[in-house]
Design a protein around this motif. Sequence first.
Motif, short mmCIF file in Angstrom:
data_model
loop_
_atom_site.label_atom_id
_atom_site.label_comp_id
_atom_site.label_asym_id
_atom_site.label_seq_id
_atom_site.Cartn_x
_atom_site.Cartn_y
_atom_site.Cartn_z
N GLU A 106 -6.49 5.28 -6.40
CA GLU A 106 -6.55 3.82 -6.50
C GLU A 106 -7.62 3.23 -5.59
O GLU A 106 -8.39 2.36 -6.00
N SER A 124 -11.60 0.54 -5.59
CA SER A 124 -11.80 -0.73 -4.89
C SER A 124 -12.71 -0.62 -3.67
O SER A 124 -13.21 -1.63 -3.18
N ASP A 128 1.92 5.41 1.48
CA ASP A 128 2.46 4.13 0.99
C ASP A 128 2.02 3.00 1.90
O ASP A 128 1.67 1.90 1.43
N GLU A 129 2.03 3.26 3.20
CA GLU A 129 1.59 2.23 4.14
C GLU A 129 0.10 1.95 4.01
O GLU A 129 -0.35 0.82 4.16
N ARG A 133 -1.59 2.23 1.23
CA ARG A 133 -1.70 1.44 -0.01
C ARG A 133 -1.41 -0.04 0.29
O ARG A 133 -2.17 -0.91 -0.11
N ARG A 134 -0.30 -0.27 0.98
CA ARG A 134 0.06 -1.66 1.28
C ARG A 134 -1.04 -2.35 2.07
O ARG A 134 -1.41 -3.48 1.78
N LEU A 174 -4.67 -2.10 -0.13
CA LEU A 174 -4.70 -2.63 -1.51
C LEU A 174 -3.95 -3.92 -1.66
O LEU A 174 -4.17 -4.67 -2.61
N GLN A 175 -3.06 -4.23 -0.72
CA GLN A 175 -2.31 -5.48 -0.85
C GLN A 175 -2.72 -6.51 0.22
O GLN A 175 -3.23 -7.57 -0.09
N LEU A 176 -2.59 -6.13 1.50
CA LEU A 176 -2.95 -7.07 2.55
C LEU A 176 -4.42 -7.48 2.45
O LEU A 176 -4.75 -8.66 2.43
N HIS A 177 -5.30 -6.47 2.39
CA HIS A 177 -6.72 -6.76 2.22
C HIS A 177 -7.01 -7.00 0.75
O HIS A 177 -7.76 -6.22 0.15
N ALA A 178 -6.43 -8.01 0.17
CA ALA A 178 -6.67 -8.28 -1.25
C ALA A 178 -8.17 -8.41 -1.47
O ALA A 178 -8.84 -9.16 -0.77
#
Lengths: 182, 182
Positions: free
Chosen positions: A78, A82, A169-170, A172-173, A176-180
């Motif tokens: 993933e 990005s 998993d951390e 990824r969060r 990929l999520q916090l640093h949108a």
Amino acid sequence: MAKKRLIIDMDHVMADITSQYIKWFKEATGIEMQRQDLLGKPEDQAFPDPQLVRKFLHTPGFFRSAPVIAGSQEVIRELNDSYDLFIVSAAMEFPQSLSEKFEWLQEHFPFIHWQQVILCGSKRPISGDFMIDDHLKNLDHFNGEKLLFSATHNSDIDNSAYTRVNNWDEVRRLLLQLHALA
Amino acid sequence: MAKKRLIIDMDHVMADITSQYIKWFKEATGIEMQRQDLLGKPEDQAFPDPQLVRKFLHTPGFFRSAPVIAGSQEVIRELNDSYDLFIVSAAMEFPQSLSEKFEWLQEHFPFIHWQQVILCGSKRPISGDFMIDDHLKNLDHFNGEKLLFSATHNSDIDNSAYTRVNNWDEVRRLLLQLHALA
């Protein structure tokens, strides 16, 4: 917008070198160490026979047959979409590991292009926006954000200069999520 | 004062790949090419049989037995005292070259420590103060001063973004005399 550059280490981050140590040590001595026994100690010193453990690092097959750390394949696949992603591994101290590490990547991470792989002695000249590594000696010279990937040997480190990530998993969060990625 | 970081390429800068091409091409075809014939052209396209020449790059022994470029050993030994020096070579495209390049360095440049060697696919993440390379694709991404080392394939390039160095004597003058290391 240019993608941010992400530098990912191999040993203890993608390759489960701790499990490999434990397995090879048991095969050589009959003694079954637990991850618990290794917490907060350099890998070799954590085993009752440091010389034997150091010898593993020079033995053909040690790096080539290391298991993959859970979640790394999915999350790195993933991240590879990005980020401007590079796999950077210290390999020069163990020349037999050069081809083993490259083959290991080709087997387990076939979506990583050869242009994204760097095998080095020191990581000092490597620059980027994020580095995921289990060793402070690699993170300390880095110019970007330092993500300390949890390994038995670094369990005692508590320092706000590093963002600790305990598993993929951390990562990824965080990446990929916090640093949108706007 | 911290030493300045100097990044040195291997192929066509330390290792005389052009002579190696000419030698292997003659052995394979009987045709003796002259350096003159290769000026201003990518190496493979300069030879009458590009496919054969590209195959050399994948053939065991090609990199391992390349001759050393005149002056490189003496000057790099001197530079190694004054600079934070790294040898950075693109090797991942030809996995058999990984161990060959490392062994070649150990034979011809035994004073280079394994911590100073980086084998990569792309040089984009490499940062430093000076880079000596024969390829614009490597120099263009570099954040420091770009020294274009003369090779047959780059003879036509005339661009003030790069400081051309024609041989190791010129490198010595530039990096050991002009940049007097105060």
